[in-house]
Scaffold this motif. Structure first.
Motif, mmCIF file in Angstrom:
data_model
loop_
_atom_site.group_PDB
_atom_site.id
_atom_site.type_symbol
_atom_site.label_atom_id
_atom_site.label_comp_id
_atom_site.label_asym_id
_atom_site.label_seq_id
_atom_site.Cartn_x
_atom_site.Cartn_y
_atom_site.Cartn_z
ATOM 1 N N TRP A 58 0.836 -1.204 0.000
ATOM 2 C CA TRP A 58 0.000 0.000 0.000
ATOM 3 C C TRP A 58 0.869 1.252 0.000
ATOM 4 C CZ3 TRP A 58 -5.347 0.865 0.051
ATOM 5 C CH2 TRP A 58 -5.734 2.175 0.341
ATOM 6 N N LEU A 59 1.879 1.276 0.873
ATOM 7 C CA LEU A 59 2.770 2.437 0.929
ATOM 8 C C LEU A 59 3.477 2.648 -0.410
ATOM 9 C CD1 LEU A 59 4.390 2.098 4.469
ATOM 10 C CD2 LEU A 59 2.984 4.009 3.656
ATOM 11 N N ALA A 60 3.948 1.575 -1.016
ATOM 12 C CA ALA A 60 4.653 1.702 -2.295
ATOM 13 C C ALA A 60 3.729 2.269 -3.368
ATOM 14 C CB ALA A 60 5.198 0.337 -2.725
ATOM 15 N N LEU A 61 2.478 1.795 -3.423
ATOM 16 C CA LEU A 61 1.535 2.289 -4.420
ATOM 17 C C LEU A 61 1.151 3.741 -4.135
ATOM 18 C CD1 LEU A 61 -0.672 -0.915 -4.737
ATOM 19 C CD2 LEU A 61 0.796 0.060 -6.511
ATOM 20 N N GLU A 62 0.997 4.089 -2.857
ATOM 21 C CA GLU A 62 0.715 5.478 -2.488
ATOM 22 C C GLU A 62 1.837 6.394 -2.972
ATOM 23 O OE1 GLU A 62 -1.093 7.363 0.282
ATOM 24 O OE2 GLU A 62 -2.822 6.037 0.168
ATOM 25 N N SER A 63 3.069 5.972 -2.765
ATOM 26 C CA SER A 63 4.217 6.789 -3.172
ATOM 27 C C SER A 63 4.253 6.976 -4.682
ATOM 28 C CB SER A 63 5.521 6.143 -2.680
ATOM 29 O OG SER A 63 5.561 6.122 -1.272
ATOM 30 N N MET A 64 4.005 5.908 -5.419
ATOM 31 C CA MET A 64 3.990 6.022 -6.875
ATOM 32 C C MET A 64 2.869 6.948 -7.341
ATOM 33 S SD MET A 64 4.987 2.222 -8.334
ATOM 34 C CE MET A 64 4.130 1.219 -7.128
#
Length: 344
Positions: A58-64
């Motif tokens: 989730w964090l990785a997708l939020e950052s992208m």
């Protein structure tokens, strides 16, 4: 209190990217810690590990998504052209991509399956899907249902959702940035009912054929306590018929009609879609997820269309009609609750 927008942009958004980097670098440590903590739990003791993997994804997708938002802001003349159709479409495409990736992660990690019972795709139904704005009235049973509903509206039905949401959700940076650039509304906690209805009216009155206004008439997530409070509220107002019908609802709270009625009045040409679903009913808070997360999640949903010409136009008839639909949703949930799976 919600921080000012400039603070959210300059602090919260970069903080998510920093947390993502830290989470990825320290992921092995987190997995070991969670595995050790899970030794206290009965087998199969996999719940914590699955939640860690999902949180990092989730964090990785939020950052992208945040990086993409920055690029879209620059491409729109540093925000000057964000209101133009082509830039709005790019932001809807970004939301569609983000939710599809989150959905894919949820399917793999939580063994999520979704079964949707929808109207037969006759020529009339297909025509209405392509040419009619819709007002979507759905039960509310946790954040997962909202996510899945918006995901399917975008990915499966090609709709552009419009939603009135709690202002506190702007603490999620990607949600804050993208949703505020599109026709949606965040309302503070103490906003009056007239203020909320004004936002619903604004969003509904500007809908085109591919737009969908999403409303949760219960006003919040279902709990037994809230159900009784809704019944008592109706009794205090002297609405004995509505209170009696609300007592007959086992899985739902009594619908609050003003939002739906306001939307219908603001966009009388819109069809009304009712959505019933079950499967995530018990997963509302983080504590619920920790205690009750199943090995696999089976979600069932059904939606049906009421054509604009069949929607009652006087208020009393609309209220009775809305309760009729809510009773149908409640009966469907009773008949379609999935078999409980053991927690993991």
């Amino acid at each position: 209190m919600l921080p000012p927008r400039i603070i959210r942009r300059l602090i919260l958004a970069p903080l998510v990217i920093v947390l993502t980097v830290v989470a990825v670098v320290t992921l092995p440590i987190w997995l070991l810690v969670v595995a050790a903590a899970s030794l206290r739990l009965p087998p199969p003791q996999r719940r914590g590990t699955r939640l860690v993997w999902f949180a990092v994804a989730w964090l990785a997708l939020e950052s992208m998504a945040l990086v993409a938002c920055l690029g879209l802001w620059v491409a729109s003349g540093f925000g000057g052209w964000l209101h133009r159709d082509e830039h709005q479409e790019r932001h809807y495409a970004l939301i569609r991509w983000l939710l599809s990736k989150v959905y894919g992660v949820a399917v793999r990690i939580f063994r999520l399956s979704v079964e949707i019972d929808e109207p037969t795709l006759t020529s009339d139904e297909l025509s209405r899907r392509l040419t009619r704005p819709v007002i979507v009235l759905s039960r509310h049973a946790g954040p997962g249902d909202s996510f899945l509903l918006v995901h399917h509206l975008l990915a499966r039905y090609g709709r552009r959702p419009r939603i009135v949401m709690k202002a506190a959700l702007q603490l999620d940076p990607s949600l804050d940035v993208v949703i505020n650039r599109l026709p949606n509304a965040f309302v503070p906690r103490k906003t009056s009912e007239n203020g909320v209805l004004g936002e619903i009216r604004r969003l509904a009155s500007g809908m085109d054929a591919d737009d969908a206004l999403v409303i949760f008439p219960e006003g919040g997530n279902f709990t037994p306590r809230r159900r009784w409070r809704a019944i008592l509220r109706l009794e205090r107002k002297g609405l004995s018929e509505e209170a009696a019908r609300a007592r007959g609802l086992e899985h739902l709270m009594a619908p609050r009609p003003n939002g739906a009625i306001t939307a219908i009045e603001a966009c009388p040409e819109a069809d009304v879609i009712f959505v019933a679903h079950t499967g995530l009913d018990d997963l509302v808070t983080l504590g619920d997820i920790w205690r009750r997360l199943p090995v696999s999640a089976e979600i069932k949903a059904k939606w049906w269309r009421v054509q604009a010409a069949d929607v009652p136009r006087d208020r009393e008839s609309q209220i009775r009609w809305l309760f009729d639909q809510w009773e149908e949703i409640d009966a469907w949930i009773t008949a379609n609750q999935p078999t409980s799976a053991p927690a993991a």
